[in-house]
Design an enzyme around this catalytic site. Sequence first.
Site, PDB file in Angstrom:
ATOM      1  N   HIS A 269       0.828  -1.212   0.000  1.00 27.80           N
ATOM      2  CA  HIS A 269       0.000   0.000   0.000  1.00 27.80           C
ATOM      3  C   HIS A 269       0.865   1.266   0.000  1.00 27.80           C
ATOM      4  O   HIS A 269       0.752   2.109  -0.902  1.00 27.80           O
ATOM      5  CB  HIS A 269      -0.927  -0.010   1.220  1.00 27.80           C
ATOM      6  N   GLU A 270       1.719   1.376   1.005  1.00 28.77           N
ATOM      7  CA  GLU A 270       2.556   2.584   1.098  1.00 28.77           C
ATOM      8  C   GLU A 270       3.530   2.618  -0.084  1.00 28.77           C
ATOM      9  O   GLU A 270       3.842   3.689  -0.609  1.00 28.77           O
ATOM     10  CB  GLU A 270       3.296   2.642   2.433  1.00 28.77           C
ATOM     11  N   HIS A 273       1.765   4.264  -2.914  1.00 29.16           N
ATOM     12  CA  HIS A 273       1.791   5.736  -2.796  1.00 29.16           C
ATOM     13  C   HIS A 273       3.156   6.260  -3.263  1.00 29.16           C
ATOM     14  O   HIS A 273       3.254   7.241  -3.995  1.00 29.16           O
ATOM     15  CB  HIS A 273       1.610   6.153  -1.334  1.00 29.16           C
ATOM     16  N   GLU A 299      -4.693   7.516  -3.390  1.00 28.18           N
ATOM     17  CA  GLU A 299      -5.167   6.277  -2.776  1.00 28.18           C
ATOM     18  C   GLU A 299      -5.445   5.211  -3.840  1.00 28.18           C
ATOM     19  O   GLU A 299      -5.318   4.024  -3.579  1.00 28.18           O
ATOM     20  CB  GLU A 299      -6.413   6.580  -1.940  1.00 28.18           C
TER      21      GLU A 299
HETATM   22 MG    MG Z   1      -3.147   5.350   1.874  1.00 32.10          MG
END
Ligand code: MG
Length: 504
Positions: A269-270, A273, A299
């Site tokens: 997830h990170e 980003h 996101e």
């Molecule tokens: Mg996030």
Amino acid sequence: MKVTNPTVKKLLEKYREISLLGNISAVLDWDLNVNLPPKASQARSEQSAYLTSLITDKWLNPEFKSLLEQANSHLDLLNEEEVSTIRSLNRSARFYHKVPKEVIVELTKTSSESLIAWQKARKENKFKDFAPFLKRIIKLNQLIAQHLGYKDNPYDALLDMFEQGLTVKKVRSIFVPLQPKLTNLLMKIKRSKQYLPESNLVDEQLNYSVDHQKQVALFALKKINYDFEAGRIDTSAHPFTIELDANDVRITSRYKTNDFRESFTIAMHEGGHALYEQGISPEYSGTPLSGGVSFSIHESQSRFWENHIGRNPEFINWLTPTLQAFYPEQLGQVSGDKLIKLFNHVKPSCIRVEADEITYGLHIILRFEIEDELINGRLKVENLPKAWNAKMKKYLGIEPKTDNQGCLQDVHWAHGSFGYFPSYLLGNLYAAQFCNALEKEINVEELLSRGELGTILSWLRTNIHQHGSLYWPDELVKRVTGEKLNPKYFIKYLKEKYSRIYSL
Ligand code: MG
């Protein structure tokens, strides 16, 4: 970036100082979340507030203002990137020009203090201790909404800060029809013969070494092509990604010894980003076009890597031997199919960041409704825990036993942010729509079955990342997918995926 217009050139020179101060402020913010000793909170709050005041002064500088006015009066003479630069400057300037400096500085100061108060209140499960800070944060946000102005609802003004043009009406038009679809799918999965409510692979008795989890996170980040020469990973209570500069995009994670999944999905997830930030055209560095275009689009990139890749059955199958090598005792004998079900386990739970892809949206719908009520004064802070629990019951069928499992769990309000949460669910919708477009051009499943991610990243780089903030979300989604945001792709993705996993 081709800048020929002399006014835009001068504006960019001036903006460079704002950008540098923003980067310095980000270093302090990163340090606050990763390293700060508790007694230093007061000092840090003053340091951050001082930087905010310097940044505000730059935006209010009369020469800067008049240059911006000049540029706005002859937009027809500018090229696409110049027009977009001015549009982006207008958007930020509007905030600093409309909201009084005292309010902006006060919000920064209050946020730093609130963050520390929230951390303690959450740890000790004492909502009462956080309530006075939350009241101040809400008041400041209401004040900001008044200064920014709005048509229908003060919450509109706050939503717009996270996603250009977003309103309560728009969010409702998406969330209201989505909620029963998510609930129905949840019910269907729970009724499936293949559904197991618990797994013996996630158990208090098991111990997945933190050291091995960190190695898996590094493996995942290298696999997706996160540039460690331009970033690093640290540990923090709440995982996040922060851009200190185009060449310094850092992420954080956390580790649970009884569950190996979380640190892996956080890394994806990170990492997602970070890939977005690391993929933005270097020419935009230090300009208003640097940085992801909105919180929802950001996101969409994190959820894409977390869910569409990290939780993809083909990819998990490919990943299984690696996970077995890191955790031989616990996973040595486990089949790929069992891991696929484990990574895609669906079960209503109290904590948003631990939620599965289906119930996640319901957590967001709850927060959106509560924010709307708090900002409009229909809900009093004292009654927040009760309102939260009632909505949990209504949408997820469960009730948190304590407030730190309920309304104290998220950092956002303590950070001073109202209007952020809807971006999470919108991000999921954008991710599914982007993925649908990607699959039209590339056989994603086939690539994932070989653990081959390079082609997928190139597609994202070309279509989304490199543009930074050049195109606004509605323009970007139209360019990439040929239509405006359409929630049907998200539902289609969920239905297809979970029908296969649970033989629905
Ligand atoms: Mg996030």
